[in-house]
Structures are given as structure tokens and as C-alpha cells.
Design a protein around this motif. Structure first.
Motif, mmCIF file in Angstrom:
data_model
loop_
_atom_site.group_PDB
_atom_site.id
_atom_site.type_symbol
_atom_site.label_atom_id
_atom_site.label_comp_id
_atom_site.label_asym_id
_atom_site.label_seq_id
_atom_site.Cartn_x
_atom_site.Cartn_y
_atom_site.Cartn_z
ATOM 1 N N CYS A 1 -8.590 -3.710 -3.103
ATOM 2 C CA CYS A 1 -8.094 -3.257 -4.417
ATOM 3 C C CYS A 1 -6.760 -3.894 -4.757
ATOM 4 C CB CYS A 1 -7.977 -1.740 -4.434
ATOM 5 S SG CYS A 1 -9.558 -0.875 -4.484
ATOM 6 N N PHE A 2 -5.911 -4.112 -3.751
ATOM 7 C CA PHE A 2 -4.610 -4.744 -4.003
ATOM 8 C C PHE A 2 -4.797 -6.122 -4.635
ATOM 9 C CE2 PHE A 2 -1.256 -7.681 -2.768
ATOM 10 C CZ PHE A 2 -0.123 -7.005 -3.191
ATOM 11 N N ILE B 1 -4.434 3.835 -6.164
ATOM 12 C CA ILE B 1 -5.524 4.508 -6.871
ATOM 13 C C ILE B 1 -6.844 4.293 -6.133
ATOM 14 C CG2 ILE B 1 -6.852 4.535 -9.025
ATOM 15 C CD1 ILE B 1 -4.277 3.806 -10.494
ATOM 16 N N GLY B 2 -7.033 3.090 -5.579
ATOM 17 C CA GLY B 2 -8.246 2.821 -4.811
ATOM 18 C C GLY B 2 -8.387 3.735 -3.617
ATOM 19 N N ALA C 1 1.305 -4.152 -9.910
ATOM 20 C CA ALA C 1 -0.092 -3.938 -10.291
ATOM 21 C C ALA C 1 -0.978 -3.858 -9.055
ATOM 22 C CB ALA C 1 -0.562 -5.068 -11.205
ATOM 23 N N GLY C 2 -0.737 -4.737 -8.089
ATOM 24 C CA GLY C 2 -1.520 -4.700 -6.859
ATOM 25 C C GLY C 2 -1.305 -3.413 -6.082
ATOM 26 N N GLY C 3 -0.040 -3.001 -5.951
ATOM 27 C CA GLY C 3 0.263 -1.789 -5.205
ATOM 28 C C GLY C 3 -0.308 -0.539 -5.851
ATOM 29 N N LEU C 4 -0.172 -0.418 -7.171
ATOM 30 C CA LEU C 4 -0.708 0.755 -7.858
ATOM 31 C C LEU C 4 -2.239 0.779 -7.784
ATOM 32 C CD1 LEU C 4 -0.158 3.245 -9.587
ATOM 33 C CD2 LEU C 4 -0.286 1.798 -11.626
ATOM 34 N N THR C 5 -2.867 -0.367 -7.920
ATOM 35 C CA THR C 5 -4.328 -0.428 -7.818
ATOM 36 C C THR C 5 -4.789 -0.017 -6.423
ATOM 37 O OG1 THR C 5 -4.335 -2.250 -9.414
ATOM 38 C CG2 THR C 5 -6.350 -1.888 -8.155
ATOM 39 N N ALA C 6 -4.065 -0.472 -5.392
ATOM 40 C CA ALA C 6 -4.412 -0.083 -4.020
ATOM 41 C C ALA C 6 -4.275 1.415 -3.829
ATOM 42 C CB ALA C 6 -3.531 -0.833 -3.030
#
Length: 329
Positions: free
Chosen positions: A216-217, A97-98, A90-95
Motif C-alpha cells: 500500500c505504501f 489506512i491499508g 501519501a505513501g505513509g497514510l495509504t499504508a
């Protein structure tokens, strides 16, 4: 360095002792309150990297928090991933996309950047609300499994507390190390004068994107923790008002201060729960606390404390010099 280690040691001691105190207060409900405070402390520290250290006001942080929550929820419910895989994913995907969303906005400054991040947050919220086939829209996602390791420990308020507390400590260590390094100095240089920083050879846009990705991560990890600890999420959890709440926590606690971010989250989430016996009047009290803290402590609670400590230290040195001069005369 010694001061940072002392603060970290104090945080670890408080988090280790707190479960015993919460058990005396009645357990379950207070565990969930403190867990929520811990999640918002992670959110506030992550946003503080952008707003406090880099000097870029972000008004869409709740959107990235939502991306992390929905990523973890979908992976856990649809693909049956355990929490120790959903959190970093979740952290990696959010980063990621960020970074993609930040590329066209990082050349903006001041209020223009703030409005752009507000737009990004609203885009994410509306997407979560209307992409029914993927996110289930306003119905939300339920039956999200808690954080458990089969055969080791089950999901409970206590295990959720320790999981969130561990991530809080990791966040403090990582962000503290980053902000007190050459990278942190570069972020502060960009905050003070980005044109001067560029003239000194710093890649201003690149540095901003890196800071935004790191922020974001941790927002995504906080969202994953929220999904696993509550068991149900909906788009209403990630509205613009949440971004404003996070910003208020930063301002009350102290811009650029990690302990201040934790303190701000504790005050703005903990105080309403402590004052719950007085009903709706508790929000008036919280509003008064926010107003007075900003009016009399514009640098934030811990920000002003740091300034006063410097003044006292300098006053002490001056006083000692005066005594020494008088003694020699």
C-alpha cells in the motif's frame, strides 16, 4: 546477487538513455506515455508483492492508489506542500489506512480474500466519488502543481520523467532486497502453505499485514506521482478496471518477478500507444498478446524465461558430464 545487480544496472542505463530517444521521437507526448508506464510499473511491483510473492490475490489495489493520489493532491493544493513532502506522506497514510482495512480480512484465504479486497477497493472509490465536501466528488481536483524545486528546476515533462524513474529504481531496490531476504522467504512460505508456515513458528497474519502495508505504501507513492504529473485527478482514475489492469500486468509479466512487473506494464500500456495508427484494432492485438502469453507462458513472460534458463543450464551440465565420461572411457 550478481544477477540482481546486473538487472538493476541495466534498468538504470535504460532509464538514463531513454530521454534522448524520446526527444528524437518528438518529446512531450512520449515522455508522458513513458511516465505513465513508470507509474504503473511501481503499482504493478507493489501489487506483485501481495499477489506474486505472498500468494494473495488483491482486486482493490486501485483504491489505495487513489488514496495516495488524493492525499498528495489535497496537500499540494490546500496546504501548498512541495512534492518531496507529499510523496512520502501519501505513501505513509495509504499504508496506515491499508493496515486498518486489512486487519479484519487477513485471516481470509483464496477467493474470499480476493472478494474482500474487491469490496475495499469499491468502498474507497465510492467514498472518493461521494465525499464531495472533501474530495470534490465527480468534479475531481484540478490545478495540482507539478514536481518542481523553486530556484533549482521547474515542472516539465523531463523533470516528471526523472522523478518517476528515480522512484522506479528505488522501488526495485527496496522490494528486491525485501523479497530476497528472510522476510521474502517467509512470504513465499506463507504462499506455499500457510498452515505449515504457522507450524514452523511464523506469524502468518502479521507477515501478511506487513506485506500489505508495504504494498500500500508504494501504491500511495504511485498515486501521488500520478496526481503531480497529470495535474488533475478524479474518482474515475481509480475504478475496479484499473485493479484488473494491474493484475493483468502481473500475470503477463510473471508472478513474483520484479522485472516481469515492469515488462507487463510496458507491454500493456506501451503496445496500445505504438499501435495507435491502426485505431481501435490495436486493442484486439493487445487482447491477442495477453491471451497467447497466458496460454503458452502461464508463468508469465519472464517467469517462463527463468524456467527455460534453468533447463538449459541443467542440460548443459548433463552434456558436459556426458562428454567427460566419454573422454575418460
Amino acid at each position: 546477487m550478481k544477477q540482481r545487480l546486473s538487472i538493476l544496472l541495466l534498468l538504470v542505463i535504460v532509464l538514463a538513455v531513454l530521454p534522448g530517444i524520446l526527444s528524437l521521437l518528438g518529446g512531450g507526448y512520449w515522455f508522458r506515455v513513458v511516465t505513465t508506464i513508470g507509474i504503473f510499473a511501481i503499482l504493478t511491483m507493489s501489487a506483485n508483492l501481495i499477489t506474486g510473492t505472498t500468494g494473495l490475490m488483491t482486486l482493490g489495489h486501485a483504491g489505495f492508489y487513489g488514496i495516495g493520489a488524493y492525499t498528495a493532491a489535497l496537500l499540494a493544493t490546500q496546504m501548498h506542500w512541495p512534492f518531496y513532502l507529499t510523496l512520502p506522506t501519501a505513501g505513509g497514510l495509504t499504508a496506515l489506512i491499508g493496515i486498518l482495512l486489512a486487519l479484519p480480512t487477513m485471516r481470509l484465504m483464496g477467493i474470499y480474500f480476493a472478494v474482500a479486497t474487491l469490496g475495499l477497493g469499491e468502498i474507497i472509490h465510492v467514498s472518493l466519488l461521494n465525499w464531495v465536501d472533501f474530495t470534490r466528488g465527480p468534479m475531481g481536483i484540478s490545478a495540482i502543481p507539478g514536481m518542481a524545486l523553486p530556484g533549482v528546476f521547474g515542472a516539465s515533462d523531463l523533470t516528471h520523467y526523472y522523478a518517476v524513474a528515480t522512484v522506479v529504481v528505488v522501488t526495485v531496490v527496496v522490494l528486491g532486497r525485501l523479497t530476497h531476504s528472510y522476510f521474502g522467504n517467509a512470504l513465499r512460505a506463507v504462499r506455499e502453505d500457510d498452515q505449515c508456515a504457522a507450524a514452523m513458528g511464523l506469524g502468518v497474519v502479521k507477515i501478511k499485514i506487513q506485506a500489505f502495508a508495504i504494498s500500500c505504501f508504494f501504491a500511495g507513492v504511485a498515486g501521488a506521482l500520478w496526481a503531480h504529473t497529470t495535474g488533475y485527478i478524479s474518482p474515475g482514475d481509480f475504478r475496479f478496471s484499473e485493479s484488473i489492469l494491474i493484475l493483468a500486468m502481473i500475470v503477463v509479466g510473471g508472478l513474483g518477478s520484479l522485472p516481469g512487473a515492469i515488462l507487463g506494464a510496458t507491454i500493456l500500456l506501451g503496445l496500445p500507444e505504438v499501435l495507435r495508427p491502426i485505431g481501435d484494432y490495436r486493442m484486439i492485438v493487445v487482447g491477442v498478446v495477453m491471451f497467447l502469453s497466458i496460454l503458452f507462458l502461464p508463468r508469465g513472460l519472464l517467469g517462463e524465461t527463468a524456467v527455460l534458463a534453468v533447463v538449459r543450464r541443467q542440460f548443459g551440465l548433463a552434456w558436459n558430464k556426458t562428454l567427460n565420461l566419454g573422454w575418460h572411457q
